[in-house]
Design a protein around this motif. Structure first.
Motif, PDB file in Angstrom:
ATOM      1  N   HIS A 153       0.841  -1.209   0.000  1.00 56.84           N
ATOM      2  CA  HIS A 153       0.000   0.000   0.000  1.00 56.84           C
ATOM      3  C   HIS A 153       0.873   1.255   0.000  1.00 56.84           C
ATOM      4  O   HIS A 153       0.607   2.212  -0.742  1.00 56.84           O
ATOM      5  CB  HIS A 153      -0.925  -0.010   1.214  1.00 56.84           C
ATOM      6  CG  HIS A 153      -1.742   1.227   1.343  1.00 56.84           C
ATOM      7  ND1 HIS A 153      -2.817   1.506   0.524  1.00 56.84           N
ATOM      8  CD2 HIS A 153      -1.626   2.289   2.181  1.00 56.84           C
ATOM      9  CE1 HIS A 153      -3.316   2.674   0.850  1.00 56.84           C
ATOM     10  NE2 HIS A 153      -2.621   3.176   1.854  1.00 56.84           N
ATOM     11  N   PHE A 154       1.921   1.262   0.816  1.00 55.20           N
ATOM     12  CA  PHE A 154       2.833   2.404   0.893  1.00 55.20           C
ATOM     13  C   PHE A 154       3.480   2.687  -0.462  1.00 55.20           C
ATOM     14  O   PHE A 154       3.512   3.833  -0.921  1.00 55.20           O
ATOM     15  CB  PHE A 154       3.905   2.145   1.958  1.00 55.20           C
ATOM     16  CG  PHE A 154       5.025   3.135   1.941  1.00 55.20           C
ATOM     17  CD1 PHE A 154       4.867   4.405   2.473  1.00 55.20           C
ATOM     18  CD2 PHE A 154       6.250   2.802   1.372  1.00 55.20           C
ATOM     19  CE1 PHE A 154       5.897   5.334   2.436  1.00 55.20           C
ATOM     20  CE2 PHE A 154       7.292   3.715   1.341  1.00 55.20           C
ATOM     21  CZ  PHE A 154       7.109   4.981   1.878  1.00 55.20           C
ATOM     22  N   TYR A 155       4.000   1.652  -1.117  1.00 52.50           N
ATOM     23  CA  TYR A 155       4.675   1.869  -2.397  1.00 52.50           C
ATOM     24  C   TYR A 155       3.695   2.326  -3.478  1.00 52.50           C
ATOM     25  O   TYR A 155       4.012   3.205  -4.282  1.00 52.50           O
ATOM     26  CB  TYR A 155       5.454   0.631  -2.828  1.00 52.50           C
ATOM     27  CG  TYR A 155       6.639   0.383  -1.932  1.00 52.50           C
ATOM     28  CD1 TYR A 155       7.632   1.351  -1.783  1.00 52.50           C
ATOM     29  CD2 TYR A 155       6.767  -0.789  -1.205  1.00 52.50           C
ATOM     30  CE1 TYR A 155       8.707   1.156  -0.945  1.00 52.50           C
ATOM     31  CE2 TYR A 155       7.856  -0.997  -0.367  1.00 52.50           C
ATOM     32  CZ  TYR A 155       8.810  -0.021  -0.235  1.00 52.50           C
ATOM     33  OH  TYR A 155       9.875  -0.211   0.591  1.00 52.50           O
ATOM     34  N   LYS A 156       2.510   1.759  -3.501  1.00 51.34           N
ATOM     35  CA  LYS A 156       1.509   2.212  -4.474  1.00 51.34           C
ATOM     36  C   LYS A 156       1.139   3.674  -4.230  1.00 51.34           C
ATOM     37  O   LYS A 156       0.989   4.444  -5.180  1.00 51.34           O
ATOM     38  CB  LYS A 156       0.269   1.321  -4.415  1.00 51.34           C
ATOM     39  CG  LYS A 156       0.481  -0.036  -5.050  1.00 51.34           C
ATOM     40  CD  LYS A 156      -0.776  -0.868  -4.997  1.00 51.34           C
ATOM     41  CE  LYS A 156      -0.592  -2.201  -5.705  1.00 51.34           C
ATOM     42  NZ  LYS A 156      -1.831  -3.010  -5.650  1.00 51.34           N
ATOM     43  N   LYS A 157       0.987   4.041  -2.955  1.00 50.30           N
ATOM     44  CA  LYS A 157       0.669   5.434  -2.602  1.00 50.30           C
ATOM     45  C   LYS A 157       1.783   6.376  -3.067  1.00 50.30           C
ATOM     46  O   LYS A 157       1.518   7.525  -3.425  1.00 50.30           O
ATOM     47  CB  LYS A 157       0.489   5.531  -1.089  1.00 50.30           C
ATOM     48  CG  LYS A 157       0.097   6.912  -0.601  1.00 50.30           C
ATOM     49  CD  LYS A 157      -0.086   6.931   0.901  1.00 50.30           C
ATOM     50  CE  LYS A 157       1.234   7.323   1.503  1.00 50.30           C
ATOM     51  NZ  LYS A 157       1.227   7.470   2.936  1.00 50.30           N
ATOM     52  N   ASN A 158       3.015   5.879  -3.108  1.00 53.74           N
ATOM     53  CA  ASN A 158       4.160   6.681  -3.537  1.00 53.74           C
ATOM     54  C   ASN A 158       4.483   6.491  -5.013  1.00 53.74           C
ATOM     55  O   ASN A 158       5.610   6.708  -5.445  1.00 53.74           O
ATOM     56  CB  ASN A 158       5.366   6.376  -2.649  1.00 53.74           C
ATOM     57  CG  ASN A 158       5.266   7.084  -1.316  1.00 53.74           C
ATOM     58  OD1 ASN A 158       5.609   8.261  -1.214  1.00 53.74           O
ATOM     59  ND2 ASN A 158       4.758   6.388  -0.304  1.00 53.74           N
TER      60      ASN A 158
END
Length: 160
Positions: free
Chosen positions: A125-130
């Protein structure tokens, strides 16, 4: 006050201590191939381009990675991006990613790549958000805590 310092053989022990600090995170990283020895070895490589995030002179997070330059085109590969548990959810991991992007002009950086366990939902989720994109998968790449195999998802972020 936040400060960034390069991580090398002289100070890599601070990263290992942070992983060991009252939690099981070093055990998790060992299980996916990042033992203390591997982390130390990474800090000695010519391609090592790791750095730590310090708050009031105390290490609170770090990124361990390689800067790879071939034919004047460079890529950054993240191996470990870690923030101390008590400093999570404050934007520090995004701050470290932004630092890589902001410094990209120095190295003509074209992309950032990484892999993450398919079961590490928070990281995905963090990488997709970034703005990282899923570009591949390595079947049964990791062994989890129960010695079951997990796929590794490969993410990439293109830098303009």
């Amino acid at each position: 006050m936040l400060k960034i310092k390069l991580i090398n053989l002289k100070n890599i022990s601070h990263c290992i201590s942070l992983l060991n600090d009252k939690n099981e995170d070093l055990g998790y990283f060992k299980k996916i191939g990042w033992s203390e020895k591997e982390i130390i070895n990474q800090s000695t490589k010519e391609s090592n381009h790791s750095f730590g995030l310090f708050f009031n002179n105390k290490l609170i997070g770090f990124v361990i990675g390689n800067l790879i330059i071939v034919d004047n085109i460079s890529e950054y590969e993240i191996f470990i991006l870690y923030i101390s548990k008590k400093f999570r959810k404050h934007g520090y991991a995004s701050y470290l990613l932004d630092l890589i992007v902001k410094d990209s002009y120095k190295y003509m950086l074209k992309k950032i790549i990484l892999e993450v366990s398919e079961n590490n939902v928070n990281a995905i989720h963090f990488y997709k958000k970034n703005k990282f994109n899923l570009v591949g998968k390595r079947k049964k790449y990791y062994s989890n805590i129960n010695n079951l195999k997990e796929d590794a998802l490969i993410f990439e972020k293109n830098i303009n």
